[in-house]
Design a protein around this motif. Structure first.
Motif, short mmCIF file in Angstrom:
data_model
loop_
_atom_site.label_atom_id
_atom_site.label_comp_id
_atom_site.label_asym_id
_atom_site.label_seq_id
_atom_site.Cartn_x
_atom_site.Cartn_y
_atom_site.Cartn_z
N GLY A 189 34.95 38.02 45.61
CA GLY A 189 34.79 37.17 44.43
C GLY A 189 33.39 36.69 44.20
O GLY A 189 33.19 35.68 43.52
N GLY A 222 36.31 36.40 40.72
CA GLY A 222 36.99 35.16 41.09
C GLY A 222 37.73 34.53 39.93
O GLY A 222 38.44 35.19 39.17
N ASP A 256 33.39 31.16 46.02
CA ASP A 256 34.55 30.90 45.17
C ASP A 256 34.30 29.65 44.35
O ASP A 256 33.39 28.86 44.63
CB ASP A 256 35.81 30.74 46.03
N THR A 290 43.18 32.04 51.21
CA THR A 290 42.29 33.15 50.84
C THR A 290 42.79 34.47 51.41
O THR A 290 42.76 35.51 50.73
CB THR A 290 40.86 32.87 51.36
N VAL A 345 45.05 31.77 43.81
CA VAL A 345 43.71 31.46 43.31
C VAL A 345 43.61 29.97 42.99
O VAL A 345 42.61 29.30 43.29
CB VAL A 345 43.38 32.31 42.07
#
Length: 371
Positions: free
Chosen positions: A220, A334, A224, A203, A173
């Motif tokens: 998410g 997210g 993002d 990703t 992330v």
């Protein structure tokens, strides 16, 4: 909330001996062998050789054992985006070593025993292979007039398969968040396109983790999180680096480096979802923020393509903790990136006085477990 506070656990926890900085399995290449990497045609080619996808050995794949600085082969000014690619290569050595250590420390049965899918170890090897490909791609993006950074020694705060998998989610992330900033720092369209291609691969790694490991919805939201100051996130990864272990000719990482105070949520935080009221913790006792008594400061929360600023009462600190509510209007999707700034919206990197902290919203339960 703070990936840096998580990383600092590797210096404090007696449980992480499995992931401390030990030599890789097999022979490490010499300095002379590393210099061959100056030739972009040397060795397997990412995107053409299956080594970077379907190699299932334990020893590090190319170029993981060629760990020295690669010296310039030409005189002249640096390439326009060389500094950005040098930062990214130094970060990639950390990420590659993280996965390589896991491949060496565990095996397929270690993940099966804790209820993970039978192919979990294989997927980790495949991600490791992708990261090795990134090393080579980034090396080749740096012009022959600039140094290609070598690897430092690294240590990581995982001590069993579960703690490793938790850190995978945070790292992937975070990679997505800092790559959105690096794309903004790059000047050449070709560099920007290459970085977007790498972000898309990261990703895919994160989606695998969310679906297969955490059994959660991988989506998410419509965007993002984009964070404009990539080097501030990259700086948090210096906590992985064994002090004094980097090649002496390596450029400063990241460059330029602000060295901001680390930011985390308080240890007793029960929730990091939108609407939660949390205490702020500046986790490095040797690097604490300084707040002017007559100045207003803000917690700036980046989520999706927007940010929200919340005024802070800093006059109570350090006698009492500074508290703030994560904006309730955010979707629990997210990640949220939080900084303390002296200007609403943190419009420049110079307005940031502490942070960043990464608030993981998927899976939300993992966020507080990592404090």
């Amino acid at each position: 909330m703070s990936i840096r506070s998580l990383f600092q656990a590797c210096l404090l926890s007696p449980l992480i001996s499995v992931a401390t900085a030990k030599p890789f399995l097999g022979k490490i290449g010499s300095f002379a062998e590393s210099q061959k990497l100056s030739d972009p045609n040397y060795g397997p080619v990412p995107g053409e050789d299956p080594l970077f996808s379907t190699y299932y050995g334990v020893e590090a794949p190319f170029p993981g054992k060629l760990r020295d600085v690669v010296l310039p082969t030409k005189y002249g000014p640096p390439g326009e985006d060389d500094e950005v690619w040098q930062n990214l290569l130094s970060a990639e050595w950390i990420i590659f070593d993280f996965y390589q250590k896991a491949v060496e420390s565990f095996n397929a049965s270690a993940f099966i025993k804790i209820g993970m899918p039978n192919n979990t170890y294989q997927r980790i090897q495949e991600i490791r292979n992708n990261e090795a490909g990134h090393l080579r791609i980034f090396q080749n993006q740096i012009s022959p007039t600039s140094i290609k950074p070598g690897a430092c020694q690294h240590q990581f705060p995982f001590y069993d398969p579960i703690s490793f998998l938790a850190l995978v989610t945070v790292l992937e992330v975070s990679s997505m968040a800092f790559l959105t900033g690096l794309v903004q720092a790059a000047k050449l369209p070709a560099s920007q396109g290459a970085m977007i291609a790498i972000a898309e691969t990261e990703t895919r790694h994160e989606v695998w983790s969310l679906i297969e490991i955490w059994k959660t919805n991988p989506f998410g939201g419509p965007a993002d999180t984009t964070f404009p100051y990539a080097n501030q996130i990259l700086d948090t990864t210096n906590s992985f680096v064994v002090p004094g272990s980097c090649p002496k000719l390596n450029p400063t990482y990241p460059s330029p480096r602000q060295g901001l105070p680390a930011l985390s949520a308080a240890k007793d935080t029960k929730s990091l979802t939108p609407g939660s009221n949390i205490g702020l913790n500046f986790t490095d006792p040797t690097n604490q923020p300084s707040f002017a008594p007559d100045k207003q400061y803000y917690a700036v929360f980046f989520h999706g393509v927007n940010n929200v600023s919340v005024p802070l009462n800093t006059t109570v600190w350090p006698a009492s903790e500074i508290r703030v509510t994560i904006p309730a209007q955010f979707e629990t999707k997210g990640v949220v990136v939080a900084v303390v700034a002296d200007t609403p919206g943190a419009p420049t990197k110079e307005t940031v006085v502490a942070g960043p902290g990464i608030i993981l919203e998927q899976p939300a339960s993992l966020a507080t477990a990592l404090l």
